[in-house]
Scaffold this motif. Structure first.
Motif, mmCIF file in Angstrom:
data_model
loop_
_atom_site.group_PDB
_atom_site.id
_atom_site.type_symbol
_atom_site.label_atom_id
_atom_site.label_comp_id
_atom_site.label_asym_id
_atom_site.label_seq_id
_atom_site.Cartn_x
_atom_site.Cartn_y
_atom_site.Cartn_z
ATOM 1 N N TRP A 430 6.395 -9.573 6.804
ATOM 2 C CA TRP A 430 6.730 -8.326 6.125
ATOM 3 C C TRP A 430 5.822 -7.204 6.590
ATOM 4 C CZ3 TRP A 430 11.183 -7.724 4.064
ATOM 5 C CH2 TRP A 430 11.815 -8.729 3.327
ATOM 6 N N TRP A 433 4.902 -1.485 2.815
ATOM 7 C CA TRP A 433 5.954 -0.679 2.201
ATOM 8 C C TRP A 433 5.924 0.729 2.789
ATOM 9 C CZ3 TRP A 433 9.843 -2.432 -0.609
ATOM 10 C CH2 TRP A 433 9.700 -3.625 -1.327
ATOM 11 N N ARG A 462 10.752 -1.867 3.232
ATOM 12 C CA ARG A 462 9.880 -2.524 4.197
ATOM 13 C C ARG A 462 10.734 -3.336 5.151
ATOM 14 N NH1 ARG A 462 6.845 -7.098 0.504
ATOM 15 N NH2 ARG A 462 8.698 -8.005 -0.481
ATOM 16 N N ARG A 463 10.122 -3.748 6.261
ATOM 17 C CA ARG A 463 10.888 -4.437 7.298
ATOM 18 C C ARG A 463 10.315 -5.838 7.536
ATOM 19 N NH1 ARG A 463 9.950 -0.920 12.221
ATOM 20 N NH2 ARG A 463 7.981 -0.503 11.157
ATOM 21 N N CYS A 464 11.190 -6.697 7.993
ATOM 22 C CA CYS A 464 10.766 -8.039 8.415
ATOM 23 C C CYS A 464 10.508 -7.961 9.925
ATOM 24 C CB CYS A 464 11.835 -9.078 8.093
ATOM 25 S SG CYS A 464 11.309 -10.780 8.451
ATOM 26 N N CYS A 474 11.436 -13.716 6.802
ATOM 27 C CA CYS A 474 10.338 -13.434 5.876
ATOM 28 C C CYS A 474 10.602 -14.116 4.536
ATOM 29 C CB CYS A 474 10.206 -11.928 5.668
ATOM 30 S SG CYS A 474 9.699 -11.051 7.157
ATOM 31 N N LEU A 479 13.894 -6.318 0.083
ATOM 32 C CA LEU A 479 13.689 -5.405 1.200
ATOM 33 C C LEU A 479 13.378 -3.992 0.722
ATOM 34 C CD1 LEU A 479 16.574 -6.499 3.592
ATOM 35 C CD2 LEU A 479 14.150 -6.509 4.144
#
Length: 568
Positions: A430, A433, A462-464, A474, A479
């Motif tokens: 992850w 944020w 947020r991104r994986c 993740c 998300l």
């Protein structure tokens, strides 16, 4: 617009990662490194030594690590921050100072990690060790380590305070030593080495005499005892004797005993013989001695009708054993003895055998020293991607050591690096944020609710990151996050002073120009706003920085962070 911008960032990040992985897969480095099967995040160290392999091959597995040229452990995984360390002690014992905490960026591509954060933080602190705490008083001197001569020392100790914040006051050693001045030591006598053994006093062991002996000598000369101060003589004897038990026994020649009285007539009719006997037992022949010469019987004529029968002499002594120990699974040693068939008439034989074979009593088993069996085939490669270790084993069983025999020297296992030439999956991680997006009206995002007591909502995402080659996604977590809000950015509201805000951290965290700041908190008055929003009465967030009016400009304070450590 925000979503499109985020999707573009995700696409760029994924493309950059794939390019990095392609470089790892296709650019073959010729630099060998010491590869390890585990990178321990908590200690930033490597465990599970695999051996010397190509660096790119080692990093086919992102869980692996390798040793750099300066001896540090480098992770093969994606860039990540370690946890913050504990705060250090204050840089001063008493008064204003600075304390620090640190973290490390590890993994391939550390520069990407370091763009999103910093390695060190500092904050002001006050040293509380102002009452002279530190070392205790020195203890009394101990007794000298020797009682005479040179080289003796005596020592004394002191203890540092148990208060951790005052331990920096304890500079210097906790133990002090000093040479002792003592009188000269007496020199006690010491034995020289034993001489070689002299010849035995005889060449064989007599049956009835004393066993021959041999002697050796030593002298009290290594060193001789001193006169002043007087030293002790050497304890023990200067002469040592030993029986020569390994000598053979002296041969004992046989000697005839007296003739017995004549026996009964050998026949019951006719002319017969009466026998007289004598035995070769005064002494009996032993240890290779000669047997008595001459007959052991003599006869005289008698009127007897029957002949004299043949007979056996007594058994001889047992011979020496054919071996000194019992072989494991082989033929055991043995010994033999013999007897003679005596025929007074000069013809015929005796019933039975003239020799006998028997076991040797009191023997122990022979030692069997261990020997290695053959190496086994290499085990299958234990990994399906990256590099691993194949193992071959051997056992000390050809034969195994028995009866006090020595074991096998050397290793029972050997290993060999195997390379699957396949990159391991990279699990997703992850990202941090994102910042909260704008606070928008729920049903009509184009309608501005800024400075209006109208509830809206805002989100962050947020991104994986870094997932590739079928790695695990993740951990199951959202998300995005959504919260209700009021948009108060730049809005004019009444306020009231509510004390000082917390001090900032020391910036920069080192050097003479490190400062921290704080300002008076002007608390906005949101009495026209409901504290909750919506049917579910979610707690409202006031998003943005309003222009709170507390009657005069906010007071700001700055102060130097003194005693900050120098910048490296």
């Amino acid at each position: 617009m925000y979503r499109a911008h985020t999707d573009m960032e995700v696409f760029k990040g994924t493309l950059l990662l794939l390019l990095l992985l392609l470089l790892l897969l296709h650019l073959h480095s010729t630099d060998g490194v010491r590869c390890f099967s585990q990178f321990v995040v908590s200690t930033l160290s490597c465990e599970g030594d695999i051996g010397q392999v190509d660096k790119d091959d080692c990093c086919f597995n992102p869980k692996y690590g390798y040793e750099t040229e300066d001896g540090q452990c480098q992770s093969c995984g994606p860039p990540s921050w370690s946890s913050w360390s504990e705060w250090s002690q204050c840089t001063t014992l008493c008064g204003a100072g600075v304390r620090l905490r640190r973290r490390s960026c590890y993994g391939i591509g550390q520069s990407d990690c370091e763009k999103t954060g910093h390695k060190q933080e500092a904050e002001r602190c006050d040293g509380t060790c102002c009452d002279g705490e530190g070392w205790s008083l020195w203890s009394s001197w101990s007794a000298c380590s020797v009682t005479c001569g040179k080289g003796g020392v005596k020592s004394r100790n002191r203890k540092c305070t148990d208060r951790s914040e005052c331990k920096l006051a304890c500079s210097g050693a906790a133990e002090d030593t000093q040479d002792c001045v003592l009188p000269t030591c007496p020199v006690h006598g010491g034995w020289s080495a034993w001489s070689e053994w002299f010849e035995c006093s005889g060449s064989c062991i007599s049956l009835h005499g004393a066993t021959p002996i041999r002697e050796r000598l030593r002298s009290c000369s290594s060193p001789p005892p001193s006169v002043l101060p007087p030293g002790d003589d050497c304890p023990g004897d200067s002469l040592q004797t030993q029986q020569c038990t390994e000598l053979p026994h002296c041969a004992v020649d046989g000697g005839w005993g007296p003739w017995s009285d004549p026996g009964p007539c050998s026949v019951s009719c006719g002319e017969g013989l009466q026998l007289s006997h004598r035995s070769c037992d005064q002494p009996r022949p032993e240890y290779g001695g000669r047997h008595c010469s001459g007959p052991s019987t003599k006869s005289s004529v008698c009127d007897s009708p029957c002949p004299v029968p043949n007979f056996w002499t007594d058994w001889s002594h047992w011979s020496e054993c054919s071996g000194t120990c019992l072989p494991d699974g082989g033929t055991a040693p043995h010994r033999t003895r013999r007897r003679v068939c005596v025929s007074p008439s000069g013809s015929g034989t005796c019933e039975g055998s003239n020799h006998e074979r028997g076991p040797c009593p009191g023997l122990s088993y022979c030692q069997v020293h261990g020997s290695w069996g053959p190496w086994s085939s290499l085990s299958p490669c234990p990994v399906t991607c990256g590099v691993g270790l194949q193992v071959s084993r051997r056992f000390c069983d050809s034969p195994a050591p028995k009866h006090g025999g020595q074991g096998c020297d050397g290793d029972s296992t050997m290993s060999q690096v195997c390379n699957t030439q396949q990159h391991c999956p990279v699990n997703g991680v992850w990202s941090e944020w994102s910042s909260w997006g704008p606070c928008l009206e729920v049903f009509d995002p184009s309608y501005s609710i800024r400075c209006e007591p109208i509830g809206g909502s805002q989100s962050r995402e947020r991104r994986c990151l870094h997932r590739a080659l079928g790695g695990a996604p993740c951990p199951l977590q959202p998300l995005s996050e959504l919260r209700v809000c009021y948009d108060v950015q730049g809005c004019y509201v009444k306020g009231q002073w509510s004390g000082w805000e917390p001090w900032s951290q020391c910036i920069p965290p080192c050097g003479d120009k490190s400062i921290r700041s704080r300002k008076m908190r002007c608390q906005p008055n949101y009495e026209n706003y409901s504290p909750t929003i919506g049917l579910r009465e979610d707690k409202a967030t006031f998003f943005g920085e309003p222009r709170a009016d507390c009657g005069r400009p906010a007071t700001k304070e700055e102060e130097n962070c003194v005693n900050a450590p120098p910048c490296q």
